[in-house]
Design an enzyme around this catalytic site. Sequence first.
Site, mmCIF file in Angstrom:
data_model
loop_
_atom_site.group_PDB
_atom_site.id
_atom_site.type_symbol
_atom_site.label_atom_id
_atom_site.label_comp_id
_atom_site.label_asym_id
_atom_site.label_seq_id
_atom_site.Cartn_x
_atom_site.Cartn_y
_atom_site.Cartn_z
ATOM 1 N N HIS A 169 -0.464 1.396 3.886
ATOM 2 C CA HIS A 169 -1.073 0.113 4.262
ATOM 3 C C HIS A 169 -1.419 -0.672 2.991
ATOM 4 C CE1 HIS A 169 -3.236 -2.773 6.646
ATOM 5 N NE2 HIS A 169 -4.220 -2.706 5.768
ATOM 6 N N GLY B 273 -5.574 4.747 16.485
ATOM 7 C CA GLY B 273 -6.093 3.424 16.140
ATOM 8 C C GLY B 273 -5.144 2.689 15.204
ATOM 9 N N GLU C 84 2.262 0.789 -4.321
ATOM 10 C CA GLU C 84 2.734 1.526 -3.134
ATOM 11 C C GLU C 84 3.896 2.433 -3.505
ATOM 12 O OE1 GLU C 84 3.461 -0.731 0.467
ATOM 13 O OE2 GLU C 84 2.038 -2.269 -0.122
ATOM 14 N N GLY D 158 12.209 -2.409 3.422
ATOM 15 C CA GLY D 158 12.458 -1.008 3.061
ATOM 16 C C GLY D 158 12.307 -0.705 1.586
ATOM 17 N N SER D 159 11.454 -1.459 0.875
ATOM 18 C CA SER D 159 11.288 -1.142 -0.546
ATOM 19 C C SER D 159 10.576 0.202 -0.720
ATOM 20 C CB SER D 159 10.552 -2.260 -1.291
ATOM 21 O OG SER D 159 9.208 -2.338 -0.903
ATOM 22 N N ASN D 160 9.691 0.546 0.202
ATOM 23 C CA ASN D 160 9.054 1.875 0.118
ATOM 24 C C ASN D 160 10.059 2.981 0.416
ATOM 25 O OD1 ASN D 160 6.015 1.889 -0.446
ATOM 26 N ND2 ASN D 160 6.259 0.152 0.944
ATOM 27 N N ASP E 11 -4.515 1.652 11.688
ATOM 28 C CA ASP E 11 -4.882 1.903 10.288
ATOM 29 C C ASP E 11 -6.225 2.617 10.150
ATOM 30 O OD1 ASP E 11 -2.525 0.531 9.492
ATOM 31 O OD2 ASP E 11 -3.567 -1.386 9.641
ATOM 32 N N ARG F 278 5.400 1.238 25.192
ATOM 33 C CA ARG F 278 5.361 1.952 23.908
ATOM 34 C C ARG F 278 5.650 3.439 24.060
ATOM 35 N NH1 ARG F 278 3.250 -1.505 20.206
ATOM 36 N NH2 ARG F 278 1.912 -3.153 20.987
HETATM 37 C C1 GRF Z 1 4.294 -2.648 2.764
HETATM 38 O O1 GRF Z 1 3.437 -3.594 2.176
HETATM 39 C C2 GRF Z 1 3.494 -1.606 3.505
HETATM 40 O O2 GRF Z 1 2.265 -1.341 2.923
HETATM 41 C C3 GRF Z 1 3.308 -2.254 4.847
HETATM 42 O O3 GRF Z 1 4.537 -2.911 5.113
HETATM 43 C C4 GRF Z 1 5.145 -3.252 3.866
HETATM 44 C C5 GRF Z 1 6.527 -2.664 3.884
HETATM 45 O O4 GRF Z 1 7.290 -3.074 2.791
HETATM 46 N N1 GRF Z 1 2.953 -1.289 5.855
HETATM 47 P P1 GRF Z 1 8.747 -2.475 2.570
HETATM 48 O O5 GRF Z 1 9.522 -2.719 3.866
HETATM 49 O O6 GRF Z 1 8.609 -1.020 2.272
HETATM 50 O O7 GRF Z 1 9.315 -3.259 1.440
#
Ligand code: GRF
Length: 215
Positions: free
Chosen positions: A108, A142, A173, A11-13, A144, A64
């Site tokens: 991605h 699809g 990111e 969850g760093s994003n 990505d 799904r």
């Molecule tokens: C990231 O590299 C993102 O691009 C990919 O999964 C990873 C998630 O990282 N889809 P985080 O959980 O946000 O740290």
Amino acid sequence: MNLGVLISGNGSNLGAILDAIAEKRLDARVAVVLSNMAGAGGLARASKAGVPRVVLSHRDFEGRAAFDAEVVRVLREHDVDLVVLAGFMRIVTSVLLDAFPSRVVNIHPALLPSFAGTHGQRDALAYGVRISGCTVHLVDTGTDTGPILAQAAVAVAPDDDEAALRQRILAREHELLPTVLQWFAEGRVDVEPSPGARSRVIVRGVRTAFGLAIE
Ligand code: GRF
């Protein structure tokens, strides 16, 4: 703009989104964080920020589509406008995409259309590319493959291993994703659906180079 952030891991994003909101770089709120993994580190980040968390194990659903139907129910319950896949390791179905048309975004860790799939950094390294990066795109059915919103590039160092490249890409990111979400918040993103072909994405009023806005 109410965000629904879907995660499976660290969850760093998600953290970067929450930081951008706190620092007023992103005019949005995270209405709910949904994880398919009970142990996802991102759940602790959500909790710290006082954001509602929902854990839905895909294993509890028959297929799904059934899983996505419950995801949609949760997102609607929290009035979500835009769905962000931030390290969500599940392929989504048209059940989710039809509920949020042109409003599901993924990040991605490679420069698409190269190195789609689960191991973008590893595959780029194995191929021997000298430049890699990250891509924020709209999600389609699809893997990505959806229309690209923005990309940011990083150099690949000769002695990079997968972990080093992952970290360098992650740093980009964390800049790129909140930037693109702010474009949505400002109503700058227009999507022209093109039946049978790729949708065209136009980001109004923003020129970009390497995913960074040039004002
Ligand atoms: C990231 O590299 C993102 O691009 C990919 O999964 C990873 C998630 O990282 N889809 P985080 O959980 O946000 O740290």
